[in-house]
Design an enzyme around this catalytic site. Structure first.
Site, PDB file in Angstrom:
ATOM      1  N   GLY A  37      45.501  41.297  36.341  1.00 18.19           N
ATOM      2  CA  GLY A  37      44.925  42.587  35.975  1.00 18.19           C
ATOM      3  C   GLY A  37      45.102  43.595  37.051  1.00 18.19           C
ATOM      4  O   GLY A  37      44.782  43.398  38.092  1.00 18.19           O
ATOM      5  N   ARG A  85      55.243  51.336  53.752  1.00 14.19           N
ATOM      6  CA  ARG A  85      55.768  51.698  54.990  1.00 14.19           C
ATOM      7  C   ARG A  85      55.615  51.046  56.592  1.00 14.19           C
ATOM      8  O   ARG A  85      56.333  51.074  57.674  1.00 14.19           O
ATOM      9  CB  ARG A  85      54.312  53.238  55.278  1.00 14.19           C
ATOM     10  CG  ARG A  85      54.636  53.826  53.781  1.00 14.19           C
ATOM     11  CD  ARG A  85      54.233  55.366  53.887  1.00 14.19           C
ATOM     12  NE  ARG A  85      54.716  56.308  52.687  1.00 14.19           N
ATOM     13  CZ  ARG A  85      54.110  57.185  52.795  1.00 14.19           C
ATOM     14  NH1 ARG A  85      52.761  57.918  53.257  1.00 14.19           N
ATOM     15  NH2 ARG A  85      55.134  58.640  51.949  1.00 14.19           N
ATOM     16  N   ARG A 139      51.136  39.412  33.314  1.00 16.27           N
ATOM     17  CA  ARG A 139      50.852  37.736  33.462  1.00 16.27           C
ATOM     18  C   ARG A 139      51.976  36.954  33.201  1.00 16.27           C
ATOM     19  O   ARG A 139      52.123  36.366  32.305  1.00 16.27           O
ATOM     20  CB  ARG A 139      49.552  36.603  33.357  1.00 16.27           C
ATOM     21  CG  ARG A 139      48.284  38.057  33.847  1.00 16.27           C
ATOM     22  CD  ARG A 139      47.008  37.341  33.463  1.00 16.27           C
ATOM     23  NE  ARG A 139      45.214  38.351  34.060  1.00 16.27           N
ATOM     24  CZ  ARG A 139      45.089  39.013  33.927  1.00 16.27           C
ATOM     25  NH1 ARG A 139      45.369  39.450  31.865  1.00 16.27           N
ATOM     26  NH2 ARG A 139      44.488  39.562  34.210  1.00 16.27           N
ATOM     27  N   ASP A 146      43.151  35.413  41.931  1.00 14.24           N
ATOM     28  CA  ASP A 146      43.967  33.906  42.474  1.00 14.24           C
ATOM     29  C   ASP A 146      44.913  33.670  41.173  1.00 14.24           C
ATOM     30  O   ASP A 146      45.944  33.017  42.073  1.00 14.24           O
ATOM     31  CB  ASP A 146      41.989  33.170  42.524  1.00 14.24           C
ATOM     32  CG  ASP A 146      41.926  32.923  40.781  1.00 14.24           C
ATOM     33  OD1 ASP A 146      42.293  33.482  40.273  1.00 14.24           O
ATOM     34  OD2 ASP A 146      41.297  32.079  40.476  1.00 14.24           O
ATOM     35  N   GLY A 147      45.486  34.163  40.303  1.00 11.08           N
ATOM     36  CA  GLY A 147      46.209  33.276  39.208  1.00 11.08           C
ATOM     37  C   GLY A 147      47.436  33.697  40.317  1.00 11.08           C
ATOM     38  O   GLY A 147      48.420  32.888  40.002  1.00 11.08           O
ATOM     39  N   THR A 164      42.073  42.991  42.632  1.00 13.39           N
ATOM     40  CA  THR A 164      41.559  42.900  41.264  1.00 13.39           C
ATOM     41  C   THR A 164      39.647  43.055  41.841  1.00 13.39           C
ATOM     42  O   THR A 164      39.143  43.080  42.616  1.00 13.39           O
ATOM     43  CB  THR A 164      41.026  40.893  41.474  1.00 13.39           C
ATOM     44  OG1 THR A 164      40.209  40.495  40.017  1.00 13.39           O
ATOM     45  CG2 THR A 164      40.732  39.869  42.294  1.00 13.39           C
ATOM     46  N   ASP A 214      37.590  42.028  40.784  1.00 18.73           N
ATOM     47  CA  ASP A 214      36.110  40.717  40.312  1.00 18.73           C
ATOM     48  C   ASP A 214      35.822  40.305  41.399  1.00 18.73           C
ATOM     49  O   ASP A 214      34.310  40.012  41.083  1.00 18.73           O
ATOM     50  CB  ASP A 214      36.877  39.779  39.647  1.00 18.73           C
ATOM     51  CG  ASP A 214      37.470  39.993  38.639  1.00 18.73           C
ATOM     52  OD1 ASP A 214      37.268  40.673  36.766  1.00 18.73           O
ATOM     53  OD2 ASP A 214      38.226  39.415  37.351  1.00 18.73           O
ATOM     54  N   ASP A 237      36.551  37.797  43.198  1.00 17.72           N
ATOM     55  CA  ASP A 237      36.017  36.832  43.212  1.00 17.72           C
ATOM     56  C   ASP A 237      36.900  35.897  43.696  1.00 17.72           C
ATOM     57  O   ASP A 237      37.495  34.381  43.859  1.00 17.72           O
ATOM     58  CB  ASP A 237      35.995  36.076  42.206  1.00 17.72           C
ATOM     59  CG  ASP A 237      37.628  36.799  41.237  1.00 17.72           C
ATOM     60  OD1 ASP A 237      38.190  37.224  41.565  1.00 17.72           O
ATOM     61  OD2 ASP A 237      37.961  35.761  39.682  1.00 17.72           O
ATOM     62  N   ARG A 263      35.179  38.235  34.757  1.00 14.92           N
ATOM     63  CA  ARG A 263      35.510  36.850  34.352  1.00 14.92           C
ATOM     64  C   ARG A 263      35.229  36.248  34.915  1.00 14.92           C
ATOM     65  O   ARG A 263      33.280  36.279  34.074  1.00 14.92           O
ATOM     66  CB  ARG A 263      36.879  36.308  35.596  1.00 14.92           C
ATOM     67  CG  ARG A 263      37.576  35.809  34.783  1.00 14.92           C
ATOM     68  CD  ARG A 263      39.521  35.081  35.082  1.00 14.92           C
ATOM     69  NE  ARG A 263      39.960  36.696  35.297  1.00 14.92           N
ATOM     70  CZ  ARG A 263      41.095  36.963  34.384  1.00 14.92           C
ATOM     71  NH1 ARG A 263      40.793  36.091  33.926  1.00 14.92           N
ATOM     72  NH2 ARG A 263      41.412  37.191  35.009  1.00 14.92           N
ATOM     73  N   GLY A 272      19.902  50.486  39.532  1.00 14.83           N
ATOM     74  CA  GLY A 272      19.019  49.805  38.726  1.00 14.83           C
ATOM     75  C   GLY A 272      18.383  49.810  38.184  1.00 14.83           C
ATOM     76  O   GLY A 272      17.422  49.777  37.080  1.00 14.83           O
ATOM     77  N   ALA A 273      18.961  48.665  37.340  1.00 11.20           N
ATOM     78  CA  ALA A 273      19.275  47.607  36.255  1.00 11.20           C
ATOM     79  C   ALA A 273      17.535  46.396  36.176  1.00 11.20           C
ATOM     80  O   ALA A 273      17.622  46.332  36.800  1.00 11.20           O
ATOM     81  CB  ALA A 273      19.931  47.109  36.075  1.00 11.20           C
ATOM     82  N   LYS A 312       7.428  50.200  30.830  1.00 10.12           N
ATOM     83  CA  LYS A 312       8.613  51.573  30.667  1.00 10.12           C
ATOM     84  C   LYS A 312       9.218  51.529  28.545  1.00 10.12           C
ATOM     85  O   LYS A 312       8.481  49.986  28.588  1.00 10.12           O
ATOM     86  CB  LYS A 312       9.989  50.194  31.350  1.00 10.12           C
ATOM     87  CG  LYS A 312       9.440  49.924  33.016  1.00 10.12           C
ATOM     88  CD  LYS A 312      10.306  49.070  33.323  1.00 10.12           C
ATOM     89  CE  LYS A 312      10.589  49.070  34.878  1.00 10.12           C
ATOM     90  NZ  LYS A 312      11.157  48.462  35.870  1.00 10.12           N
ATOM     91  N   LEU A 316      37.338  50.523  31.032  1.00 10.12           N
ATOM     92  CA  LEU A 316      37.841  51.311  31.822  1.00 10.12           C
ATOM     93  C   LEU A 316      36.998  51.413  33.308  1.00 10.12           C
ATOM     94  O   LEU A 316      37.625  52.450  34.136  1.00 10.12           O
ATOM     95  CB  LEU A 316      36.065  52.587  31.292  1.00 10.12           C
ATOM     96  CG  LEU A 316      35.998  53.340  30.567  1.00 10.12           C
ATOM     97  CD1 LEU A 316      34.673  53.790  30.016  1.00 10.12           C
ATOM     98  CD2 LEU A 316      36.363  54.299  30.849  1.00 10.12           C
TER      99      LEU A 316
HETATM  100  O1  F6P Z   1      41.042  40.469  36.078  1.00 10.78           O
HETATM  101  C1  F6P Z   1      40.542  41.409  35.941  1.00 10.78           C
HETATM  102  C2  F6P Z   1      39.968  41.417  34.471  1.00 10.78           C
HETATM  103  O2  F6P Z   1      39.728  42.663  34.563  1.00 10.78           O
HETATM  104  C3  F6P Z   1      38.558  40.227  34.506  1.00 10.78           C
HETATM  105  O3  F6P Z   1      37.763  41.034  34.883  1.00 10.78           O
HETATM  106  C4  F6P Z   1      38.722  40.658  32.913  1.00 10.78           C
HETATM  107  O4  F6P Z   1      37.942  39.456  32.420  1.00 10.78           O
HETATM  108  C5  F6P Z   1      40.040  40.644  32.975  1.00 10.78           C
HETATM  109  O5  F6P Z   1      41.611  40.809  33.703  1.00 10.78           O
HETATM  110  C6  F6P Z   1      40.968  41.273  31.337  1.00 10.78           C
HETATM  111  O6  F6P Z   1      42.061  40.492  31.425  1.00 10.78           O
HETATM  112  P1  F6P Z   1      43.231  41.560  30.228  1.00 10.78           P
HETATM  113  O7  F6P Z   1      43.529  42.844  30.609  1.00 10.78           O
HETATM  114  O8  F6P Z   1      44.162  40.617  30.137  1.00 10.78           O
HETATM  115  O9  F6P Z   1      41.755  41.687  28.953  1.00 10.78           O
END
Ligand code: F6P
Length: 324
Positions: free
Chosen positions: A11, A25, A72, A103-104, A126, A128, A130, A172, A186-187, A214, A255
């Site tokens: 992604g 560079r 991918r 990671d992939g 990424t 994420d 992660d 993910r 502020g959720a 609230k 987005l």
């Molecule tokens: O790893 C980035 C990410 O945007 C994740 O947050 C999400 O689960 C996934 O890729 C969505 O993948 P795709 O763009 O293939 O729908």
């Protein structure tokens, strides 16, 4: 090292272009030739590349997406695909590969470097966040800002109509985006896979919010969270059990992947890109560059596969206190 290949895979994430620029560079600075492969591993298999110069990366530090495109690759999962990729790299006299992705991407790189004698260096890109071995990944900060801006807007309409909004964010199977954007926006509630609070606790907490005066609430839901089957079913169930609330759902979706990178992501990408080349020149191989306590580090690409780093539980506590 006389020639390297660089690619973006998986992604896309804002700041990948800034990382490509830094790699290209730094190569020019150290007199290394640099080939940019298109669409990740697929471009290596199909010999789809271009020689990059400092001028081919002009005016991209501010651009979202990736000029090298991303994919991918299914072919790279096969032994034949990887053999073809290796043959092409040898033919082009590429001595090492710089992989920008998640990671992939690194799993593919690790298998490749174990099968063939080709050093790889990963740069974590990424949204994420992660990846073990780095506190921050390129794109994460920009995605957080995008989410916070979107939630601010939803809050305006939520409070005008006394509504309860469930907002799904990406990540993910990790809750970093949800947790940090939730605190930042502020959720009232944040649902993440690392901490399954369960439906009953959520309902109790929403009832408490209502009692405390609230009239609208925001619940940030990480896409990997399992409180409900999915965010729509979760909202429906909560709506049934708490009829005083009118429950709505927003999925922010892709987005979060676009837009001009934040200054933080540009600086991070610049630092990681330069260091990736310098580590290669120091003789390091099969590593990922990362950042820990503001220092650029190199970790064994193998070690990062042991799952992502821990979420900051302190933030959950802060969120609980502040949503009183
Ligand atoms: O790893 C980035 C990410 O945007 C994740 O947050 C999400 O689960 C996934 O890729 C969505 O993948 P795709 O763009 O293939 O729908």
């Amino acid at each position: 090292i006389k020639k390297i290949g660089v690619m973006t895979s998986g992604g896309d994430a804002p700041g990948m272009n800034a990382a490509i620029r830094a790699v290209v560079r730094a190569c020019a600075y150290y007199d290394i030739k640099c080939l940019g492969f298109y669409r990740g591993y697929q471009g290596i298999i199909e010999n789809d590349y271009e020689e990059m110069s400092p001028r081919s990366v002009k005016n991209i530090i501010n651009k979202g997406g990736t000029i090298l495109k991303s994919a991918r690759s299914k072919d790279f999962r096969t032994k034949e695909g990887r053999q073809k990729a290796y043959d092409n790299l040898k033919e082009a006299k590429v001595d090492a590969l710089v992989l920008i992705g998640g990671d992939g991407t690194f799993t593919g790189g690790l298998i490749f470097s174990q099968e063939y004698d080709i050093p790889v260096v990963g740069i974590p890109g990424t949204i994420d966040n992660d990846i073990r071995g780095t506190q921050f990944t390129i794109g994460y900060d920009t995605a957080l800002n995008t989410v916070v801006e979107a939630v601010d807007k939803i809050r305006d309409t939520a409070s005008s109509h006394n509504r309860l909004f469930f907002i799904e964010v990406m990540g993910r199977d990790a809750g970093f985006i949800a947790l940090n954007s939730g605190v930042g926006a502020g959720a009232e509630e944040i649902l993440i896979p690392e901490e399954n609070i369960g439906l009953d606790t959520l309902l109790e907490s929403l009832k408490r919010s209502r009692r405390s005066g609230k009239t609208s609430s925001i619940v940030i839901v990480a896409e990997g969270d399992k409180t409900g089957e999915n965010v729509f079913e979760l909202a429906e169930e909560v709506g049934k059990r708490l009829p005083e609330y009118e429950a709505k759902v927003t999925v922010i979706g892709h987005l979060q992947r676009g837009g001009s990178p934040s200054c933080f992501d540009r600086v991070l990408a610049s630092r990681l890109g330069v260091k990736a080349i310098e580590f290669l020149l120091d003789g390091k191989r099969d590593i990922m560059v990362g950042i820990e306590n503001n220092i650029i580090t190199a970790s064994d690409i193998d070690a990062i596969k042991t799952g992502h780093h821990d979420i900051n539980r302190e933030l959950l506590r802060i969120s609980d206190i502040l949503s009183i």
